[in-house]
Design a protein around this motif. Structure first.
Motif, PDB file in Angstrom:
ATOM      1  N   ASN A 125       0.837  -1.202   0.000  1.00  0.00           N
ATOM      2  CA  ASN A 125       0.000   0.000   0.000  1.00  0.00           C
ATOM      3  C   ASN A 125       0.878   1.260   0.000  1.00  0.00           C
ATOM      4  O   ASN A 125       0.685   2.177   0.783  1.00  0.00           O
ATOM      5  N   THR A 127       2.777   4.407  -2.334  1.00  0.00           N
ATOM      6  CA  THR A 127       2.548   5.185  -3.559  1.00  0.00           C
ATOM      7  C   THR A 127       3.597   4.845  -4.607  1.00  0.00           C
ATOM      8  O   THR A 127       4.727   4.455  -4.285  1.00  0.00           O
ATOM      9  N   ASP A 129       5.084   6.913  -6.426  1.00  0.00           N
ATOM     10  CA  ASP A 129       6.165   7.884  -6.257  1.00  0.00           C
ATOM     11  C   ASP A 129       7.256   7.307  -5.343  1.00  0.00           C
ATOM     12  O   ASP A 129       8.441   7.357  -5.665  1.00  0.00           O
ATOM     13  N   SER A 130       6.867   6.740  -4.220  1.00  0.00           N
ATOM     14  CA  SER A 130       7.824   6.191  -3.266  1.00  0.00           C
ATOM     15  C   SER A 130       8.546   4.973  -3.837  1.00  0.00           C
ATOM     16  O   SER A 130       9.762   4.833  -3.688  1.00  0.00           O
ATOM     17  N   ASN A 148       0.879  13.161 -13.307  1.00  0.00           N
ATOM     18  CA  ASN A 148       0.521  13.511 -11.928  1.00  0.00           C
ATOM     19  C   ASN A 148      -0.531  12.576 -11.347  1.00  0.00           C
ATOM     20  O   ASN A 148      -0.633  12.432 -10.129  1.00  0.00           O
ATOM     21  N   GLN A 149      -1.363  11.950 -12.178  1.00  0.00           N
ATOM     22  CA  GLN A 149      -2.364  11.016 -11.672  1.00  0.00           C
ATOM     23  C   GLN A 149      -1.688   9.744 -11.142  1.00  0.00           C
ATOM     24  O   GLN A 149      -2.128   9.159 -10.159  1.00  0.00           O
ATOM     25  N   TYR A 151       1.079   9.613  -9.805  1.00  0.00           N
ATOM     26  CA  TYR A 151       1.873  10.016  -8.643  1.00  0.00           C
ATOM     27  C   TYR A 151       1.294   9.455  -7.343  1.00  0.00           C
ATOM     28  O   TYR A 151       2.025   9.064  -6.453  1.00  0.00           O
ATOM     29  N   GLN A 152      -0.032   9.413  -7.203  1.00  0.00           N
ATOM     30  CA  GLN A 152      -0.677   8.997  -5.955  1.00  0.00           C
ATOM     31  C   GLN A 152      -1.194   7.556  -5.964  1.00  0.00           C
ATOM     32  O   GLN A 152      -1.832   7.130  -5.012  1.00  0.00           O
ATOM     33  N   LEU A 153      -0.986   6.804  -7.037  1.00  0.00           N
ATOM     34  CA  LEU A 153      -1.445   5.415  -7.079  1.00  0.00           C
ATOM     35  C   LEU A 153      -0.719   4.597  -6.003  1.00  0.00           C
ATOM     36  O   LEU A 153       0.465   4.777  -5.773  1.00  0.00           O
ATOM     37  N   ARG A 154      -1.473   3.691  -5.365  1.00  0.00           N
ATOM     38  CA  ARG A 154      -0.887   2.847  -4.312  1.00  0.00           C
ATOM     39  C   ARG A 154      -0.851   1.409  -4.801  1.00  0.00           C
ATOM     40  O   ARG A 154      -1.790   0.921  -5.411  1.00  0.00           O
TER      41      ARG A 154
END
Length: 190
Positions: A125, A127, A129-130, A148-149, A151-154
């Protein structure tokens, strides 16, 4: 009083050959049977014959128990020392002072048949990005996030660091909303 062994022998003889004994001898034997035995003397004879061997056997049992106890405690102590040393060896980080002065690399220090494998990194879980930053840092790449969308996907992703960068990118690109590529020394997220 005559001894038991002597009386037993007389009784046997008397049964086998009764004509050898007179009435007086038979009465004397009967009188011996009627006499009250000396208990103290009988106990002394018994003690001389049996108790010393019992004490010796008891002493040997004590010695055997002590040896067994010492061996058991030695085994436990050895196991404890081995476990503690192994735990210290696994947990102890190498400091700058402990590093060798010569320029020996890991590949030179290890035998040629030794394979060093790293443990997989599990992202649960986390992101995109990480995940992408960790992979880029590991492979000494810069990051470029163009979507950018995404970017926040987990995601849940298991990263095996022994896999090549191309294999890792192919695995991540299997997700529908992810498109990764390497261009000009950068990890691109589109």
């Amino acid at each position: 009083m005559k001894t038991n062994d002597h009386n037993k022998q007389l009784y046997r003889d008397m049964q086998e050959e009764p004509y050898k004994y007179s009435d007086q001898e038979i009465e004397a034997m009967m009188d011996d049977l009627d006499q009250v035995p000396d208990v103290d003397e009988a106990w002394q004879q018994f003690a001389q014959q049996h108790i010393s061997s019992v004490r010796l056997m008891h002493t040997w049992r004590k010695v055997a128990a002590m040896i067994f106890g010492i061996l058991t405690l030695s085994g436990i102590a050895f196991a404890a020392v081995h476990i503690v040393r192994q735990a210290q060896h696994e947990e102890r980080p190498v400091t700058e002072v402990e590093k060798p002065q010569s320029a020996v690399t890991v590949s030179q220090a290890l035998p040629t048949d030794t394979i060093v494998k790293s443990r997989p990194v599990v992202f649960d879980n986390v992101t995109l990005d990480s995940i992408a930053k960790n992979i880029a840092t590991y492979h000494h790449l810069d990051m470029d996030f163009q979507n950018n969308q995404a970017y926040q996907l987990r995601f849940y992703f298991v990263w095996n660091q022994d896999d090549s960068l191309q294999e890792v990118i192919e695995k991540l690109n299997m997700f529908e909303q992810v498109n990764l590529a390497v261009e000009d020394g950068k990890l691109m997220v589109r």
